[in-house]
Write a protein that holds these residues in place. Structure first.
Motif, short mmCIF file in Angstrom:
data_model
loop_
_atom_site.label_atom_id
_atom_site.label_comp_id
_atom_site.label_asym_id
_atom_site.label_seq_id
_atom_site.Cartn_x
_atom_site.Cartn_y
_atom_site.Cartn_z
N ASP A 61 0.83 -1.21 0.00
CA ASP A 61 0.00 0.00 0.00
C ASP A 61 0.86 1.26 0.00
O ASP A 61 0.55 2.24 -0.68
CB ASP A 61 -0.93 0.02 1.22
CG ASP A 61 -2.07 -0.99 1.11
OD1 ASP A 61 -2.30 -1.49 0.00
OD2 ASP A 61 -2.72 -1.26 2.13
N ALA A 62 1.94 1.24 0.77
CA ALA A 62 2.83 2.41 0.84
C ALA A 62 3.49 2.65 -0.52
O ALA A 62 3.60 3.80 -0.97
CB ALA A 62 3.88 2.21 1.92
N VAL A 63 3.93 1.58 -1.16
CA VAL A 63 4.57 1.72 -2.48
C VAL A 63 3.57 2.28 -3.48
O VAL A 63 3.91 3.15 -4.31
CB VAL A 63 5.13 0.36 -2.94
CG1 VAL A 63 5.50 0.40 -4.43
CG2 VAL A 63 6.35 -0.03 -2.11
N LYS A 64 2.33 1.81 -3.45
CA LYS A 64 1.30 2.32 -4.36
C LYS A 64 1.08 3.82 -4.12
O LYS A 64 0.92 4.59 -5.07
CB LYS A 64 -0.01 1.57 -4.16
CG LYS A 64 -0.01 0.16 -4.70
CD LYS A 64 -1.36 -0.51 -4.44
CE LYS A 64 -1.38 -1.94 -4.98
NZ LYS A 64 -2.67 -2.61 -4.67
N THR A 65 1.08 4.23 -2.87
CA THR A 65 0.87 5.64 -2.54
C THR A 65 2.02 6.49 -3.07
O THR A 65 1.80 7.55 -3.67
CB THR A 65 0.75 5.82 -1.01
OG1 THR A 65 -0.37 5.08 -0.55
CG2 THR A 65 0.57 7.30 -0.66
N LEU A 66 3.24 6.03 -2.87
CA LEU A 66 4.40 6.78 -3.35
C LEU A 66 4.48 6.77 -4.87
O LEU A 66 4.95 7.74 -5.47
CB LEU A 66 5.68 6.21 -2.74
CG LEU A 66 5.83 6.47 -1.23
CD1 LEU A 66 6.98 5.65 -0.66
CD2 LEU A 66 6.04 7.95 -0.95
N ALA A 67 4.01 5.70 -5.50
CA ALA A 67 3.96 5.68 -6.96
C ALA A 67 2.97 6.71 -7.47
O ALA A 67 3.21 7.39 -8.47
CB ALA A 67 3.57 4.28 -7.44
N ALA A 68 1.84 6.87 -6.77
CA ALA A 68 0.85 7.87 -7.16
C ALA A 68 1.40 9.28 -7.03
O ALA A 68 0.96 10.20 -7.73
CB ALA A 68 -0.41 7.71 -6.32
N LYS A 69 2.36 9.47 -6.13
CA LYS A 69 2.98 10.78 -5.94
C LYS A 69 4.16 10.99 -6.91
O LYS A 69 4.79 12.04 -6.90
CB LYS A 69 3.47 10.93 -4.50
CG LYS A 69 2.35 10.88 -3.46
CD LYS A 69 2.93 10.94 -2.05
CE LYS A 69 1.85 10.78 -0.98
NZ LYS A 69 0.87 11.88 -0.99
N GLY A 70 4.46 9.97 -7.71
CA GLY A 70 5.52 10.10 -8.71
C GLY A 70 6.91 9.79 -8.20
O GLY A 70 7.90 10.04 -8.90
N LEU A 71 7.03 9.21 -6.99
CA LEU A 71 8.34 8.94 -6.42
C LEU A 71 8.86 7.56 -6.76
O LEU A 71 10.08 7.33 -6.77
CB LEU A 71 8.32 9.12 -4.90
CG LEU A 71 8.52 10.54 -4.36
CD1 LEU A 71 7.37 11.44 -4.75
CD2 LEU A 71 8.69 10.53 -2.85
N LEU A 72 7.96 6.62 -7.03
CA LEU A 72 8.34 5.25 -7.32
C LEU A 72 7.63 4.75 -8.58
O LEU A 72 6.58 5.27 -8.95
CB LEU A 72 7.97 4.32 -6.15
CG LEU A 72 8.69 4.53 -4.81
CD1 LEU A 72 8.10 3.60 -3.76
CD2 LEU A 72 10.20 4.29 -4.95
N GLU A 73 8.22 3.74 -9.19
CA GLU A 73 7.59 3.08 -10.33
C GLU A 73 7.80 1.58 -10.17
O GLU A 73 8.92 1.13 -9.92
CB GLU A 73 8.21 3.56 -11.64
CG GLU A 73 7.60 2.90 -12.87
CD GLU A 73 8.26 3.37 -14.15
OE1 GLU A 73 7.55 3.79 -15.08
OE2 GLU A 73 9.52 3.32 -14.20
N THR A 74 6.73 0.83 -10.30
CA THR A 74 6.81 -0.63 -10.16
C THR A 74 6.60 -1.29 -11.51
O THR A 74 5.62 -1.00 -12.21
CB THR A 74 5.76 -1.14 -9.17
OG1 THR A 74 5.99 -0.54 -7.89
CG2 THR A 74 5.84 -2.65 -9.02
N ARG A 75 7.52 -2.19 -11.87
CA ARG A 75 7.42 -2.96 -13.11
C ARG A 75 7.54 -4.44 -12.77
O ARG A 75 8.27 -4.83 -11.85
CB ARG A 75 8.50 -2.54 -14.11
CG ARG A 75 8.35 -1.12 -14.62
CD ARG A 75 9.39 -0.80 -15.67
NE ARG A 75 9.21 0.56 -16.19
CZ ARG A 75 10.01 1.11 -17.12
NH1 ARG A 75 11.03 0.41 -17.60
NH2 ARG A 75 9.80 2.34 -17.55
#
Length: 243
Positions: A61-75
């Protein structure tokens, strides 16, 4: 007051929400400080959860939140990578808060001042053209609250923020209204650097109100420019004196 929780926090169960927000804060701060570099791959969910003492679902959930803020990308094949600052949502209140903690105060204030100077004079000009009688009454109420409250209190910041947000509301432009959060961060930063600027700027707020009340767009723009430049000069002096 200004940095409010996001929707993902409100929707989650209390304990999970608390752990998730802590993890978002920890990872987000590390990224913005530069402890985690662009293109760096994060450990997998299990390892990251072990390091931060959180379950895999909370990490996810935390990673998804940070991805929404543009800080992370998951592939799928390469895992979760840190993104460069050009991808960050710099108007997100959490990201703004992390940058405030990580950056020199002078640089952070300068960036916010430049944004405010681009937005607020034009908004004041538009407000003088579009504000309704009710809008102007609300602006006058906000100014009166600024005048009567203790200038060194949190109530003073609230009243100041209310005034500037009401100027934006007077434009009847929803995109401009959304900029109120960024303006609020700028006000909070200014107040934290020096509360003395509040009293000095009070008459200039009155000039903005008077110009909008007179339906004088040019005067409203000029008054807001004087207000912002006065705040800039006051904060710049304070920062120089501190060395």
């Amino acid at each position: 007051m200004i940095f409010s929780p996001g929707p993902f926090q409100r929707a989650a169960p209390p304990r999970k929400r608390n752990l998730c927000s802590q993890l978002v804060e920890t990872l987000g701060s590390r990224i913005v400080r530069g402890d985690l570099k662009p293109d760096e791959v994060l450990p997998n969910e299990a390892d990251l959860g072990k390091e931060l003492r959180a379950s895999r679902s909370v990490v996810r959930d935390a990673v998804k939140t940070l991805a929404a803020k543009g800080l992370l990308e998951t592939r799928t094949r390469t895992g979760t990578r840190v993104l460069a600052p050009m991808h960050w949502n710099l108007l997100d209140l959490d990201v703004l808060g992390w940058r405030y903690a990580a950056m020199p105060r002078e640089q952070f204030f300068r960036e916010l001042y430049e944004i405010r100077r681009l937005i607020e004079p034009g908004a004041a000009e538009m407000a003088a053209e579009r504000a309704s009688a009710a809008d102007i009454a609300a602006l006058a109420e906000a100014y009166a609250a600024m005048d009567t409250t203790d200038h060194s209190s949190d109530a003073a910041i609230d009243a100041d923020l209310r005034f500037h947000r009401q100027v934006l509301a007077c434009t009847h432009n929803e995109l401009l209204v959304q900029m109120g959060s960024v303006i609020g961060v700028g006000l909070l930063v200014s107040f934290r650097i020096s509360s003395d600027s509040y009293g000095a700027s009070l008459p200039r707020h009155g000039e903005v109100l008077d110009a909008i009340r007179r339906r004088d767009p040019a005067a409203a723009r000029a008054a807001m420019e004087r207000l912002l430049m006065g705040t800039r000069d006051s904060i710049t002096r304070e920062l120089k004196e501190r060395g």
